[in-house]
Design a protein around this motif. Structure first.
Motif, PDB file in Angstrom:
ATOM      1  N   ALA A 132       3.942 -48.461   6.871  1.00 26.61           N
ATOM      2  CA  ALA A 132       5.182 -47.717   7.130  1.00 26.61           C
ATOM      3  C   ALA A 132       5.642 -47.884   8.578  1.00 26.61           C
ATOM      4  O   ALA A 132       6.835 -47.720   8.881  1.00 26.61           O
ATOM      5  CB  ALA A 132       4.986 -46.235   6.812  1.00 26.61           C
ATOM      6  N   LEU A 133       4.730 -48.234   9.478  1.00 31.24           N
ATOM      7  CA  LEU A 133       5.095 -48.388  10.893  1.00 31.24           C
ATOM      8  C   LEU A 133       6.029 -49.562  11.135  1.00 31.24           C
ATOM      9  O   LEU A 133       6.665 -49.634  12.197  1.00 31.24           O
ATOM     10  CB  LEU A 133       3.837 -48.570  11.745  1.00 31.24           C
ATOM     11  N   ASP A 134       6.130 -50.470  10.186  1.00 30.20           N
ATOM     12  CA  ASP A 134       7.037 -51.609  10.368  1.00 30.20           C
ATOM     13  C   ASP A 134       8.472 -51.150  10.610  1.00 30.20           C
ATOM     14  O   ASP A 134       9.257 -51.854  11.249  1.00 30.20           O
ATOM     15  CB  ASP A 134       6.983 -52.524   9.145  1.00 30.20           C
ATOM     16  N   ALA A 135       8.800 -49.957  10.128  1.00 27.75           N
ATOM     17  CA  ALA A 135      10.169 -49.444  10.270  1.00 27.75           C
ATOM     18  C   ALA A 135      10.505 -49.097  11.719  1.00 27.75           C
ATOM     19  O   ALA A 135      11.697 -48.992  12.061  1.00 27.75           O
ATOM     20  CB  ALA A 135      10.361 -48.215   9.377  1.00 27.75           C
ATOM     21  N   VAL A 136       9.488 -48.900  12.575  1.00 24.57           N
ATOM     22  CA  VAL A 136       9.758 -48.464  13.958  1.00 24.57           C
ATOM     23  C   VAL A 136       9.258 -49.460  14.994  1.00 24.57           C
ATOM     24  O   VAL A 136       9.306 -49.180  16.201  1.00 24.57           O
ATOM     25  CB  VAL A 136       9.132 -47.074  14.234  1.00 24.57           C
ATOM     26  N   LYS A 137       8.808 -50.636  14.575  1.00 24.90           N
ATOM     27  CA  LYS A 137       8.162 -51.552  15.513  1.00 24.90           C
ATOM     28  C   LYS A 137       9.105 -52.045  16.601  1.00 24.90           C
ATOM     29  O   LYS A 137       8.648 -52.432  17.688  1.00 24.90           O
ATOM     30  CB  LYS A 137       7.556 -52.734  14.761  1.00 24.90           C
ATOM     31  N   ASP A 138      10.412 -52.036  16.340  1.00 28.42           N
ATOM     32  CA  ASP A 138      11.358 -52.524  17.350  1.00 28.42           C
ATOM     33  C   ASP A 138      11.733 -51.471  18.377  1.00 28.42           C
ATOM     34  O   ASP A 138      12.305 -51.795  19.423  1.00 28.42           O
ATOM     35  CB  ASP A 138      12.629 -53.038  16.666  1.00 28.42           C
ATOM     36  N   PHE A 177       0.425 -52.069  13.877  1.00 37.70           N
ATOM     37  CA  PHE A 177       0.475 -51.334  15.141  1.00 37.70           C
ATOM     38  C   PHE A 177       1.031 -52.219  16.253  1.00 37.70           C
ATOM     39  O   PHE A 177       1.008 -53.443  16.173  1.00 37.70           O
ATOM     40  CB  PHE A 177      -0.919 -50.828  15.534  1.00 37.70           C
ATOM     41  N   GLY A 178       1.502 -51.562  17.316  1.00 39.79           N
ATOM     42  CA  GLY A 178       2.015 -52.285  18.474  1.00 39.79           C
ATOM     43  C   GLY A 178       1.078 -52.267  19.651  1.00 39.79           C
ATOM     44  O   GLY A 178       1.386 -52.825  20.707  1.00 39.79           O
ATOM     45  N   GLY A 179      -0.082 -51.615  19.503  1.00 37.67           N
ATOM     46  CA  GLY A 179      -1.020 -51.537  20.607  1.00 37.67           C
ATOM     47  C   GLY A 179      -2.357 -50.977  20.173  1.00 37.67           C
ATOM     48  O   GLY A 179      -2.535 -50.539  19.026  1.00 37.67           O
ATOM     49  N   ILE A 180      -3.314 -50.986  21.098  1.00 39.47           N
ATOM     50  CA  ILE A 180      -4.688 -50.546  20.843  1.00 39.47           C
ATOM     51  C   ILE A 180      -5.156 -49.711  22.023  1.00 39.47           C
ATOM     52  O   ILE A 180      -4.927 -50.078  23.187  1.00 39.47           O
ATOM     53  CB  ILE A 180      -5.635 -51.753  20.679  1.00 39.47           C
ATOM     54  N   TYR A 181      -5.819 -48.583  21.750  1.00 40.32           N
ATOM     55  CA  TYR A 181      -6.484 -47.815  22.803  1.00 40.32           C
ATOM     56  C   TYR A 181      -7.816 -47.318  22.264  1.00 40.32           C
ATOM     57  O   TYR A 181      -8.134 -47.502  21.087  1.00 40.32           O
ATOM     58  CB  TYR A 181      -5.602 -46.658  23.288  1.00 40.32           C
ATOM     59  N   THR A 182      -8.614 -46.665  23.116  1.00 40.31           N
ATOM     60  CA  THR A 182      -9.967 -46.291  22.707  1.00 40.31           C
ATOM     61  C   THR A 182     -10.237 -44.792  22.761  1.00 40.31           C
ATOM     62  O   THR A 182     -10.989 -44.279  21.950  1.00 40.31           O
ATOM     63  CB  THR A 182     -10.997 -47.023  23.589  1.00 40.31           C
ATOM     64  N   TYR A 183      -9.727 -44.101  23.717  1.00 36.80           N
ATOM     65  CA  TYR A 183      -9.900 -42.670  23.991  1.00 36.80           C
ATOM     66  C   TYR A 183     -11.326 -42.298  24.388  1.00 36.80           C
ATOM     67  O   TYR A 183     -11.536 -41.506  25.291  1.00 36.80           O
ATOM     68  CB  TYR A 183      -9.470 -41.785  22.816  1.00 36.80           C
ATOM     69  N   ASP A 184     -12.319 -42.822  23.729  1.00 35.17           N
ATOM     70  CA  ASP A 184     -13.717 -42.423  23.872  1.00 35.17           C
ATOM     71  C   ASP A 184     -14.183 -42.481  25.320  1.00 35.17           C
ATOM     72  O   ASP A 184     -14.279 -43.561  25.908  1.00 35.17           O
ATOM     73  CB  ASP A 184     -14.557 -43.351  22.995  1.00 35.17           C
TER      74      ASP A 184
END
Length: 483
Positions: free
Chosen positions: A316-322, A339-346
């Motif tokens: 569903a995220l394809d609708a907001v990727k731009d 997704f448009g990015g990656i993070y870890t938080y930990d």
């Protein structure tokens, strides 16, 4: 955030006992005897010196190296010195003891090894770790107590838009907008003296709706940290945090801070509901000055998705990727489709950086934003009594430095576009850089920031803000060199 240790289950305890304490926060200062490589020199005990010792036994041709001090952006060198010998010259070099000469300064005899004075010189541009080489006549030349590299700040008056602090607006007090205690009582505690945290805020247990008090102070501290963006913990439309968001954004704007979003695992969250949430947040807050948009990535706004692995299909995220950069919380690159990015938080895994290089390389190859998360420590014993969650001690700042070093080392951290910091004020998990009281209520076993980066008392309360500013500047310097 409780339960934040997700993607790196089983992370081992890190060794944060590096011999070199590195530069002090707020300025690249170091004890000269804290070298990481050398030839000829030794530490010399001097009661009147900072730290009780100097860099001594300096003869012609000797040198000392400091691997954690980068010469990039350094414009001046100042040292506290003494000499009962012949005196000589300090050469400031980059990369090695025979590397490019950035500047030099003469040291004249001071009349005694316990008689100190300052010498200074301007520097030309350099890159790489700092080395000091010493020249002069026969015999002992001089001692060096402490020195400072002055830098031209990369971030100037504005914080780095590439350093993002996870920010929690979920606290409440009976006297505040919440009308009751929120979060501070976690773990069965009775505020205000007893709270669900192993550290005690300098502000005491505050209300996140106290905009002109606690929140304005928070934004002053965020600005001091050198970060330009907070990542706002958001728990769905109509939530307590949603209701405060506009006022918090206005406070952020008054201090030149921008706001990205941390979409939490609220009840009923789905990929489709997250798409709706993005539209809702853009519509409700998108015209506010503090609404973060990244000019380097198409002026898109940013949404970190906590526990993204709990949902399998994110198409569903394809609708907001731009229009939006949506970040998955993982280093498993098979789980970041759409997704448009990656993070870890930990906050614990940052000490060993498992999978960071691979995630960073994958992000770069596929046009994604890589935003590894660094933390000063982790402990949630008072918030979750009896739990068995691993902890990470702060080690007087060594843990934080280790995680930042991991993030900025291309061989470990994979060239991040952003660095996210866990956290500004997640007090339950002991990961806050927000100032902690140096005099918390007695009898509850609270820790303090005492000793962080050599600071004590009230000066230690802001040590992690200042250290974040140091690392934010280092990161901006690195980004400029990449370009």
């Amino acid at each position: 955030m409780l339960g934040g240790v997700q993607y790196a289950a089983g992370a081992v305890e890190a060794d944060c006992s590096a011999g070199d304490p590195g530069p002090d926060p707020g300025g690249d200062s170091a004890e000269a005897e804290a070298y990481t490589s050398s030839s000829g020199v030794q530490s010399a005990a001097h009661g009147s010196a900072s730290g009780g010792a100097t860099l001594g036994y300096i003869d012609d041709g000797d040198w000392a190296g400091y691997s954690s001090l980068d010469t990039a952006g350094a414009t001046a060198f100042t040292a506290t010195v003494s000499s009962a010998g012949a005196g000589g010259t300090i050469e400031v070099r980059s990369g090695s003891a025979t590397g490019p000469l950035l500047g030099s300064v003469d040291v004249a005899p001071t009349g005694g090894w316990e008689t100190f004075t300052e010498v200074t010189t301007t520097l030309t541009a350099g890159t790489g770790p700092l080395f000091l080489r010493f020249t002069g006549g026969a015999g002992a030349l001089f001692d060096i107590d402490r020195f400072t590299l002055t830098r031209a700040p990369a971030t100037e008056d504005e914080g780095s838009s590439n350093v993002h602090l996870f920010y929690y607006p979920w606290y409440g007090t009976p006297e505040g907008s919440a009308g009751s205690w929120r979060h501070w009582q976690q773990g069965g505690h009775t505020p205000p003296d007893s709270i669900g945290a192993d550290l005690y805020p300098k502000l005491g247990p505050y209300d996140s709706g106290d905009i002109t008090g606690a929140v304005d102070q928070h934004m002053e501290w965020v600005k001091r940290s050198g970060a330009g963006v907070i990542v706002y913990s958001w728990w769905g439309q109509g939530s307590y945090e949603d209701g405060l968001a506009g006022d918090v954004m206005d406070a952020a704007a008054r201090h030149g801070i921008e706001v990205a979003w941390h979409i939490e695992p609220y009840g009923g969250r789905t990929a489709a509901s997250v798409v709706d949430d993005i539209a809702y947040l853009e519509g409700k807050f998108g015209d506010r000055p503090a609404f973060y948009r990244d000019a380097a990535h198409g002026d898109r706004n940013a949404y970190y998705i906590f526990e993204s692995l709990k949902i399998q299909d994110w198409s569903a995220l394809d609708a907001v990727k731009d229009t939006a950069i949506v970040l998955a919380q993982t280093t498993d690159t098979s789980k970041v489709d759409h997704f448009g990015g990656i993070y870890t938080y930990d906050g614990i895994a940052g000490a060993t950086a498992p999978g960071w290089k691979n995630a960073g390389d994958y992000a770069k190859a596929n046009g994604l934003v890589w935003a590894p998360s660094v933390a000063p420590g982790y402990i949630d014993d008072r918030a979750v009594p009896g739990n068995t969650t691993p902890t990470l001690g702060r080690e007087d700042g060594a843990s934080y430095d280790l995680e930042w070093n991991n993030a900025l080392d291309p061989a470990i951290g994979g060239d991040p576009a952003w660095v996210s910091v866990t956290s500004f004020n997640e007090w339950h998990e002991g990961s806050s850089i927000e100032p902690a009281s140096s005099t918390p209520p007695p009898g509850h076993g609270y820790a303090t920031f005492e000793g962080a980066y050599g600071k004590t008392g009230e000066a230690a309360e802001t040590a992690y803000l200042d250290r974040t500013a140091y690392w934010a500047d280092r990161f901006e310097q690195q980004l400029r060199q990449r370009r």
